[in-house]
Design a protein around this motif. Structure first.
Motif, PDB file in Angstrom:
ATOM      1  N   GLY A 120       0.983  -1.139  -0.058  1.00 46.94           N
ATOM      2  CA  GLY A 120      -0.033   0.006  -0.062  1.00 46.94           C
ATOM      3  C   GLY A 120       0.857   1.284   0.131  1.00 46.94           C
ATOM      4  O   GLY A 120       0.322   2.075  -0.772  1.00 46.94           O
ATOM      5  N   THR A 121       1.918   1.401   0.945  1.00 47.39           N
ATOM      6  CA  THR A 121       2.737   2.538   0.754  1.00 47.39           C
ATOM      7  C   THR A 121       3.455   2.711  -0.538  1.00 47.39           C
ATOM      8  O   THR A 121       3.567   3.781  -0.868  1.00 47.39           O
ATOM      9  CB  THR A 121       3.915   2.062   1.839  1.00 47.39           C
ATOM     10  N   TRP A 122       3.967   1.561  -1.039  1.00 44.82           N
ATOM     11  CA  TRP A 122       4.784   1.700  -2.461  1.00 44.82           C
ATOM     12  C   TRP A 122       3.702   2.072  -3.391  1.00 44.82           C
ATOM     13  O   TRP A 122       4.124   3.017  -4.405  1.00 44.82           O
ATOM     14  CB  TRP A 122       5.362   0.589  -2.667  1.00 44.82           C
ATOM     15  N   ALA A 123       2.521   1.447  -3.738  1.00 47.25           N
ATOM     16  CA  ALA A 123       1.590   1.756  -4.583  1.00 47.25           C
ATOM     17  C   ALA A 123       1.169   3.351  -4.738  1.00 47.25           C
ATOM     18  O   ALA A 123       1.209   3.644  -6.074  1.00 47.25           O
ATOM     19  CB  ALA A 123       0.487   1.019  -4.475  1.00 47.25           C
ATOM     20  N   TYR A 124       1.140   4.048  -3.841  1.00 48.99           N
ATOM     21  CA  TYR A 124       0.682   5.427  -3.957  1.00 48.99           C
ATOM     22  C   TYR A 124       1.877   6.522  -3.518  1.00 48.99           C
ATOM     23  O   TYR A 124       1.282   7.410  -3.485  1.00 48.99           O
ATOM     24  CB  TYR A 124      -0.601   5.626  -3.124  1.00 48.99           C
ATOM     25  N   PHE A 125       2.843   6.022  -3.421  1.00 50.16           N
ATOM     26  CA  PHE A 125       4.063   6.961  -3.279  1.00 50.16           C
ATOM     27  C   PHE A 125       4.244   7.945  -4.496  1.00 50.16           C
ATOM     28  O   PHE A 125       4.414   9.127  -4.005  1.00 50.16           O
ATOM     29  CB  PHE A 125       5.401   6.020  -3.252  1.00 50.16           C
ATOM     30  N   LEU A 126       4.109   7.364  -5.665  1.00 48.04           N
ATOM     31  CA  LEU A 126       4.187   8.351  -6.584  1.00 48.04           C
ATOM     32  C   LEU A 126       3.011   9.322  -6.733  1.00 48.04           C
ATOM     33  O   LEU A 126       3.283  10.585  -7.061  1.00 48.04           O
ATOM     34  CB  LEU A 126       4.462   7.673  -7.966  1.00 48.04           C
ATOM     35  N   ASN A 127       2.000   8.801  -6.693  1.00 46.78           N
ATOM     36  CA  ASN A 127       0.650   9.650  -6.285  1.00 46.78           C
ATOM     37  C   ASN A 127       1.053  10.742  -5.320  1.00 46.78           C
ATOM     38  O   ASN A 127       0.274  12.075  -5.460  1.00 46.78           O
ATOM     39  CB  ASN A 127      -0.658   8.738  -6.144  1.00 46.78           C
ATOM     40  N   TYR A 128       1.328  10.282  -4.174  1.00 47.39           N
ATOM     41  CA  TYR A 128       1.705  11.219  -3.028  1.00 47.39           C
ATOM     42  C   TYR A 128       2.658  12.459  -3.507  1.00 47.39           C
ATOM     43  O   TYR A 128       2.325  13.797  -3.292  1.00 47.39           O
ATOM     44  CB  TYR A 128       2.220  10.710  -1.944  1.00 47.39           C
ATOM     45  N   GLY A 129       3.687  11.955  -4.092  1.00 45.67           N
ATOM     46  CA  GLY A 129       4.784  13.076  -4.396  1.00 45.67           C
ATOM     47  C   GLY A 129       4.106  13.851  -5.655  1.00 45.67           C
ATOM     48  O   GLY A 129       4.181  15.140  -5.480  1.00 45.67           O
ATOM     49  N   HIS A 130       3.143  13.405  -6.534  1.00 45.06           N
ATOM     50  CA  HIS A 130       2.465  14.193  -7.530  1.00 45.06           C
ATOM     51  C   HIS A 130       1.472  15.157  -7.100  1.00 45.06           C
ATOM     52  O   HIS A 130       1.426  16.216  -7.384  1.00 45.06           O
ATOM     53  CB  HIS A 130       2.106  13.396  -8.524  1.00 45.06           C
ATOM     54  N   GLU A 131       0.579  14.805  -5.982  1.00 47.15           N
ATOM     55  CA  GLU A 131      -0.594  15.462  -5.691  1.00 47.15           C
ATOM     56  C   GLU A 131      -0.420  16.169  -4.293  1.00 47.15           C
ATOM     57  O   GLU A 131      -0.859  17.376  -4.391  1.00 47.15           O
ATOM     58  CB  GLU A 131      -1.519  14.326  -5.236  1.00 47.15           C
ATOM     59  N   VAL A 132       0.566  15.744  -3.368  1.00 50.78           N
ATOM     60  CA  VAL A 132       0.698  16.376  -2.248  1.00 50.78           C
ATOM     61  C   VAL A 132       2.048  17.396  -2.380  1.00 50.78           C
ATOM     62  O   VAL A 132       2.016  18.670  -1.809  1.00 50.78           O
ATOM     63  CB  VAL A 132       0.829  15.606  -0.927  1.00 50.78           C
ATOM     64  N   MET A 133       3.177  16.861  -3.254  1.00 49.07           N
ATOM     65  CA  MET A 133       4.305  17.826  -3.153  1.00 49.07           C
ATOM     66  C   MET A 133       4.487  18.507  -4.634  1.00 49.07           C
ATOM     67  O   MET A 133       5.263  19.166  -4.774  1.00 49.07           O
ATOM     68  CB  MET A 133       5.612  16.725  -3.033  1.00 49.07           C
ATOM     69  N   ASN A 134       3.278  18.108  -5.465  1.00 46.83           N
ATOM     70  CA  ASN A 134       3.343  18.876  -6.772  1.00 46.83           C
ATOM     71  C   ASN A 134       4.844  18.567  -7.849  1.00 46.83           C
ATOM     72  O   ASN A 134       5.187  19.224  -8.299  1.00 46.83           O
ATOM     73  CB  ASN A 134       3.069  20.463  -6.715  1.00 46.83           C
ATOM     74  N   PHE A 135       5.196  17.360  -7.575  1.00 48.36           N
ATOM     75  CA  PHE A 135       6.606  16.852  -8.314  1.00 48.36           C
ATOM     76  C   PHE A 135       5.841  16.384  -9.592  1.00 48.36           C
ATOM     77  O   PHE A 135       4.439  15.846  -9.509  1.00 48.36           O
ATOM     78  CB  PHE A 135       7.301  15.911  -7.588  1.00 48.36           C
ATOM     79  N   THR A 136       6.900  16.362 -10.542  1.00 45.62           N
ATOM     80  CA  THR A 136       6.324  15.428 -11.774  1.00 45.62           C
ATOM     81  C   THR A 136       6.327  13.932 -11.341  1.00 45.62           C
ATOM     82  O   THR A 136       7.053  13.623 -10.420  1.00 45.62           O
ATOM     83  CB  THR A 136       7.504  15.931 -12.788  1.00 45.62           C
ATOM     84  N   ASP A 137       5.772  13.192 -12.318  1.00 40.84           N
ATOM     85  CA  ASP A 137       5.868  11.748 -12.020  1.00 40.84           C
ATOM     86  C   ASP A 137       7.467  11.276 -11.988  1.00 40.84           C
ATOM     87  O   ASP A 137       7.758  10.344 -11.104  1.00 40.84           O
ATOM     88  CB  ASP A 137       4.936  10.936 -13.002  1.00 40.84           C
TER      89      ASP A 137
END
Length: 426
Positions: free
Chosen positions: A259-276
């Motif tokens: 669960g942690t790994w599956a949404y790590f990239l989503n967290y970076g994109h949505e919460v931190m506004n990072f590129t994928d």
């Protein structure tokens, strides 16, 4: 005494790996590397498929369902296969399924079909499950039982190295905005053709390595009466409370990891506004911390009993998850990265603690512990339903997992009736 035992290990009176097994141990650590690489690649595929195939987070989590569902389905048959034919044929079976799954990415990419990708991932993951089921007792058999925790944690450190490389390669080939085929599946197909060919090469190398007869099937230090077989063996196995609890702990451990790994990239994109792509590189950095955590944990286990370290690291991750769920920018994102550091020793330590004092039942026990991987199939979809609305809030769920693991660590001395012998023998 337990302290004397740790002292003997520190002073190398008890070797971690016997000299005659060095080459074999080195090869098996490379197997750990391979499935670590493949496992973290799945999380990059998760984000890539959301974009290219235009699917939701909860639907993309079906990748984790296919991956960890394969572990649950394959684990028991592999256990019986390993018991009948031994470790080396088990490794070959795992490599065959791994390569077959990788090559199935070709028709899946050509057909632009998420369901075909799930089939390919399922076959590949059956190979990963086979390798994992075989490799842990194989590694455990290469020396004294008292140092099995250290051997497995050391080998799992290379699993972590593979986990670092997976997101880097995946992010570069699949999420890099400057590369061609960012919005199609050509790069996915090409990447998995290379992976399939590499696995075939690894299988050929393993064919050339001789396996000593003393470890063809089981730990030569078997300390449990093995006259029983079939249902009687399984019944006796499930009377071992530490083994039974290890399955539950591994279920929640893999659930939290997936669960942690599956949404790590989503967290970076949505919460931190990072590129994928940038999120992918941070994910890779978090796996670096996982590797460091395993090496540090392996070192600390010379001084601290593994079950105590497991309980402490679990408590730390409860705190990290609380911070992540707040969405406090860099503070929360740093906590998300640190989850992997504290997660580092959990999987191998739960595995090795569960296998202790099982003797010739070790092989079958290994397959049951791998069965706990079903947690990785169950948890990401549950987190996905929450993440569809708020990715940060989804990180409250893994707290349940770490509470269970912490209890396993705290209660281990009372769960394992042979505990005093396991940790106090010279």
């Amino acid at each position: 005494m337990a302290n004397q035992n740790r002292e003997d290990i520190r002073e190398h009176k008890i070797p971690v790996v016997e000299k005659k097994y060095h080459l074999l141990f080195g090869f098996l650590t490379s197997i750990f590397f391979i499935w670590g690489f493949s496992l973290t690649m799945m999380d990059v595929l998760n984000k890539h498929f959301q974009t290219v195939l235009n699917i939701s987070k909860s639907r993309s989590s079906m990748i984790q369902l296919s991956t960890f569902g394969a572990y649950a389905i394959a684990a028991l048959p592999v256990g019986f296969f390993m018991k009948k034919f031994g470790y080396k044929p088990g490794i070959f079976l795992g490599l065959f399924l791994f390569a077959a799954g990788a090559f199935l990415f070709i028709p899946a990419a050509n057909g632009v079909s998420f369901n075909l990708f799930r089939i390919a991932i399922f076959v590949l993951a059956c190979g990963m499950a086979t390798l994992e089921t075989v490799a842990h007792p194989f590694i455990a058999s290469l020396g004294n039982q008292q140092t099995s925790d250290i051997r497995i944690n050391f080998a799992q450190s290379f699993n972590g190295f593979g986990g670092v490389i997976g997101p880097i390669i995946g992010s570069y080939f699949l999420l890099n905005s400057e590369r061609q085929h960012l919005n199609d599946l050509v790069a996915v197909r090409q990447l998995y053709i290379i992976i399939g060919c590499f696995i075939c090469l690894i299988a050929f190398v393993f064919f050339l390595i001789a396996v000593p007869k003393s470890v063809l099937h089981q730990n030569p230090e078997a300390s449990v009466d093995t006259r029983s077989s079939g249902f009687g063996t399984i019944k006796a196995l499930f009377q071992k409370k530490h083994f039974l609890f290890s399955i539950l702990a591994q279920f929640f451990n893999v659930a939290a990891q997936a669960g942690t790994w599956a949404y790590f990239l989503n967290y970076g994109h949505e919460v931190m506004n990072f590129t994928d792509e940038r999120s992918g590189y941070f994910f890779s950095f978090s796996i670096v911390l996982l590797v460091l955590g395993r090496f540090l944990g392996t070192f600390l286990m010379r001084y601290i009993a593994p079950y105590k370290l497991l309980a402490f690291f679990s408590f730390c991750n409860i705190l990290m998850c609380i911070l992540v769920a707040q969405g406090f920018g860099w503070v929360s994102f740093t906590a998300l990265i640190l989850i992997n550091f504290f997660f580092s020793i959990m999987y191998p330590t739960i595995f090795s603690l569960g296998l202790k004092d099982l003797g010739k039942q070790t092989e079958q026990a290994s397959s049951f512990i791998v069965l706990g991987f079903i947690g990785g199939a169950v948890f990401p979809p549950l987190m996905g339903f929450i993440a569809n609305k708020d990715t940060a809030m989804a990180y409250y769920l893994p707290i349940i997992c770490y509470i269970v693991i912490m209890i396993f660590g705290i209660k281990y001395p009372s769960l394992n009736k042979s505990f005093k012998n396991t940790f106090s023998q010279k």
